[in-house]
Design a protein around this motif. Structure first.
Motif, mmCIF file in Angstrom:
data_model
loop_
_atom_site.group_PDB
_atom_site.id
_atom_site.type_symbol
_atom_site.label_atom_id
_atom_site.label_comp_id
_atom_site.label_asym_id
_atom_site.label_seq_id
_atom_site.Cartn_x
_atom_site.Cartn_y
_atom_site.Cartn_z
ATOM 1 N N MET A 155 0.832 -1.207 0.000
ATOM 2 C CA MET A 155 0.000 0.000 0.000
ATOM 3 C C MET A 155 0.866 1.255 0.000
ATOM 4 S SD MET A 155 -3.052 -1.078 -0.131
ATOM 5 C CE MET A 155 -4.042 0.281 0.411
ATOM 6 N N ARG A 156 2.012 1.214 -0.699
ATOM 7 C CA ARG A 156 2.902 2.371 -0.708
ATOM 8 C C ARG A 156 2.169 3.629 -1.144
ATOM 9 N NH1 ARG A 156 5.263 5.240 -4.676
ATOM 10 N NH2 ARG A 156 7.157 6.404 -4.167
ATOM 11 N N MET A 157 1.332 3.503 -2.175
ATOM 12 C CA MET A 157 0.741 4.701 -2.751
ATOM 13 C C MET A 157 -0.224 5.389 -1.791
ATOM 14 S SD MET A 157 2.258 4.956 -5.567
ATOM 15 C CE MET A 157 1.323 6.201 -6.432
ATOM 16 N N ILE A 158 -1.020 4.599 -1.047
ATOM 17 C CA ILE A 158 -1.943 5.252 -0.124
ATOM 18 C C ILE A 158 -1.192 5.814 1.064
ATOM 19 C CG2 ILE A 158 -2.526 3.186 1.207
ATOM 20 C CD1 ILE A 158 -5.335 4.297 1.458
ATOM 21 N N GLY A 159 -0.083 5.183 1.455
ATOM 22 C CA GLY A 159 0.643 5.663 2.614
ATOM 23 C C GLY A 159 1.459 6.902 2.331
ATOM 24 N N VAL A 160 1.780 7.131 1.058
ATOM 25 C CA VAL A 160 2.676 8.223 0.725
ATOM 26 C C VAL A 160 2.006 9.261 -0.149
ATOM 27 C CG1 VAL A 160 4.848 8.794 -0.400
ATOM 28 C CG2 VAL A 160 4.680 6.706 0.913
ATOM 29 N N VAL A 193 -15.032 7.577 -10.421
ATOM 30 C CA VAL A 193 -13.877 6.740 -10.742
ATOM 31 C C VAL A 193 -13.044 6.610 -9.480
ATOM 32 C CG1 VAL A 193 -11.751 6.573 -12.104
ATOM 33 C CG2 VAL A 193 -13.866 7.371 -13.184
ATOM 34 N N PHE A 194 -12.538 5.400 -9.208
ATOM 35 C CA PHE A 194 -11.787 5.169 -7.981
ATOM 36 C C PHE A 194 -10.751 4.072 -8.192
ATOM 37 C CE2 PHE A 194 -15.586 2.559 -8.001
ATOM 38 C CZ PHE A 194 -15.125 1.307 -7.635
ATOM 39 N N ASN A 195 -9.841 3.944 -7.216
ATOM 40 C CA ASN A 195 -8.817 2.895 -7.241
ATOM 41 C C ASN A 195 -9.338 1.646 -6.555
ATOM 42 O OD1 ASN A 195 -7.289 5.099 -7.982
ATOM 43 N ND2 ASN A 195 -5.960 5.058 -6.193
ATOM 44 N N SER A 196 -8.869 0.491 -7.013
ATOM 45 C CA SER A 196 -9.184 -0.745 -6.301
ATOM 46 C C SER A 196 -8.259 -1.860 -6.780
ATOM 47 C CB SER A 196 -10.636 -1.160 -6.519
ATOM 48 O OG SER A 196 -10.987 -2.258 -5.694
ATOM 49 N N THR A 197 -8.060 -2.836 -5.911
ATOM 50 C CA THR A 197 -7.329 -4.059 -6.280
ATOM 51 C C THR A 197 -8.280 -5.249 -6.230
ATOM 52 O OG1 THR A 197 -6.587 -4.273 -3.980
ATOM 53 C CG2 THR A 197 -5.057 -3.257 -5.538
ATOM 54 N N ARG A 198 -9.552 -5.028 -6.481
ATOM 55 C CA ARG A 198 -10.523 -6.127 -6.466
ATOM 56 C C ARG A 198 -10.243 -7.092 -7.614
ATOM 57 N NH1 ARG A 198 -15.897 -3.320 -5.925
ATOM 58 N NH2 ARG A 198 -14.630 -1.975 -4.608
ATOM 59 N N ARG A 224 -8.090 -13.588 -10.965
ATOM 60 C CA ARG A 224 -6.782 -13.010 -10.662
ATOM 61 C C ARG A 224 -6.950 -11.739 -9.838
ATOM 62 N NH1 ARG A 224 -3.858 -11.680 -15.992
ATOM 63 N NH2 ARG A 224 -5.979 -11.015 -16.528
ATOM 64 N N ILE A 225 -6.022 -11.529 -8.896
ATOM 65 C CA ILE A 225 -6.052 -10.333 -8.067
ATOM 66 C C ILE A 225 -4.798 -9.522 -8.362
ATOM 67 C CG2 ILE A 225 -6.082 -9.419 -5.724
ATOM 68 C CD1 ILE A 225 -7.504 -11.942 -4.846
ATOM 69 N N PRO A 226 -4.934 -8.318 -8.892
ATOM 70 C CA PRO A 226 -3.754 -7.519 -9.253
ATOM 71 C C PRO A 226 -3.020 -7.029 -8.005
ATOM 72 C CG PRO A 226 -5.737 -6.224 -9.503
ATOM 73 C CD PRO A 226 -6.194 -7.609 -9.174
ATOM 74 N N GLU A 227 -1.693 -6.937 -8.114
ATOM 75 C CA GLU A 227 -0.903 -6.401 -7.008
ATOM 76 C C GLU A 227 -0.957 -4.881 -6.981
ATOM 77 O OE1 GLU A 227 3.041 -7.877 -7.010
ATOM 78 O OE2 GLU A 227 2.459 -9.988 -6.843
ATOM 79 N N ALA A 228 -1.124 -4.262 -8.138
ATOM 80 C CA ALA A 228 -1.194 -2.799 -8.238
ATOM 81 C C ALA A 228 -2.637 -2.375 -8.491
ATOM 82 C CB ALA A 228 -0.286 -2.311 -9.355
ATOM 83 N N ASN A 229 -2.905 -1.109 -8.235
ATOM 84 C CA ASN A 229 -4.255 -0.575 -8.413
ATOM 85 C C ASN A 229 -4.691 -0.572 -9.865
ATOM 86 O OD1 ASN A 229 -5.218 0.363 -5.755
ATOM 87 N ND2 ASN A 229 -3.395 1.647 -5.818
ATOM 88 N N ALA A 247 -4.404 -2.091 -16.669
ATOM 89 C CA ALA A 247 -3.647 -3.277 -17.059
ATOM 90 C C ALA A 247 -3.261 -4.059 -15.808
ATOM 91 C CB ALA A 247 -2.398 -2.885 -17.841
ATOM 92 N N PHE A 248 -3.204 -5.365 -15.912
ATOM 93 C CA PHE A 248 -3.011 -6.221 -14.745
ATOM 94 C C PHE A 248 -1.674 -5.979 -14.061
ATOM 95 C CE2 PHE A 248 -1.704 -10.181 -12.658
ATOM 96 C CZ PHE A 248 -2.803 -10.417 -11.851
ATOM 97 N N ASP A 249 -0.621 -5.732 -14.821
ATOM 98 C CA ASP A 249 0.731 -5.696 -14.266
ATOM 99 C C ASP A 249 1.226 -4.302 -13.894
ATOM 100 O OD1 ASP A 249 1.038 -8.478 -14.525
ATOM 101 O OD2 ASP A 249 1.622 -8.260 -16.628
ATOM 102 N N THR A 250 0.431 -3.273 -14.125
ATOM 103 C CA THR A 250 0.902 -1.918 -13.849
ATOM 104 C C THR A 250 -0.130 -1.145 -13.035
ATOM 105 O OG1 THR A 250 -0.017 -1.126 -15.955
ATOM 106 C CG2 THR A 250 2.314 -1.782 -15.929
#
Length: 264
Positions: free
Chosen positions: A1-6, A114-119, A125-130, A153-156
């Protein structure tokens, strides 16, 4: 969760009320109990200003209310409504479910979020990035979210969107680079129920990282963050501002009235 923390997070006590730049000292915006809501992420207001959407640590909120945190996401999307000068206690937005959901942006007409999610994806498949997801509002209710397949995209990482009245969406996108920052601003447009393929935003640079966009409703003013990865995000990130006219976007300038010696 680097992005939400920073990137994009604001402690409740430090979130400032809207003001005329340089006209007065910022005042803390404290609509809720600070102990229960120690971090508020990316506030989005409805067009009337009577609704406020934002992300909170959902498990902490449940624990503070004496509820079981079981099944709650670490970060969830909440809604509060205003009556006079007071705000209602935050309630989680139902489509959050048990998934990380945060960084909302709402179109100026109030019909699109519009919002972020890793659902998870439909195939499990569950993406590691938003990824960026969207929900449309009809008859006062937000519909089931759907992933913005034209952008995500799944990987970015694709996240931190900002919507303008003409359907333009500016957002952070992770890119592959040999030098410079892996984060740039991209843009797309919502047309006939779908987003167009994204293109790199003109303010993006090869040298710097750019993120956290905010668009004026008419789409002609953009505020965003810029930083130097070679030195460090927290040491260099500042707010920048640019405006658009018939000749295009102006050269971004630091927002000196708000920037400090720390991370902005």
């Amino acid at each position: 969760m680097r992005m939400i923390g920073v990137v994009g997070a604001a402690v409740v006590g430090g979130l400032s009320q809207a003001m005329s730049v340089g006209a007065q000292t910022p005042e803390p915006f404290l609509p809720f109990e600070p102990h229960a809501y120690r971090l508020v992420n990316s506030v989005a207001f409805s067009p009337s200003g009577s609704e406020m959407y934002f992300a909170l640590f959902a498990r902490e909120v449940r624990a503070h209310r004496g509820e079981s945190p079981e099944g709650a996401p670490e970060v969830g999307l909440y809604r509060s409504t205003r009556a006079g000068s007071t705000w209602s206690e935050p309630e989680i937005v139902p489509f959050t479910g048990s998934y990380h959901t945060y960084e909302p942006t709402i179109s100026p007409d109030g019909t699109l979020m519009v919002f972020n999610s890793t659902r998870p994806y439909p195939d499990g498949r569950i993406p590691e990035a938003n990824d960026l997801w969207m929900s449309e509002r009809r008859n006062g209710e937000w519909g089931n979210p759907r992933r913005i397949t034209e952008i995500s995209a799944f990987d970015t990482e694709e996240s931190y969107g900002a919507l303008a009245g003409d359907g333009t969406l500016v957002f952070l996108k992770q890119v592959e680079v040999s030098d410079g920052s892996p984060f740039d601003l991209y843009e797309s447009r919502y047309v006939d129920g779908h987003f167009e393929p994204p293109t790199r935003h003109p303010v993006s640079s090869d040298r710097w990282g750019e993120g956290d966009p905010w668009l004026s409703p008419d789409g002609n003013m953009l505020i965003f963050t810029r930083w130097d990865d070679d030195v460090g995000w927290s040491e260099t990130v500042d707010l920048y501002i640019t405006t658009r006219d018939a000749d295009g976007w102006s050269e971004p300038e630091p927002l000196q009235e708000l920037n400090t010696d720390g991370a902005d």
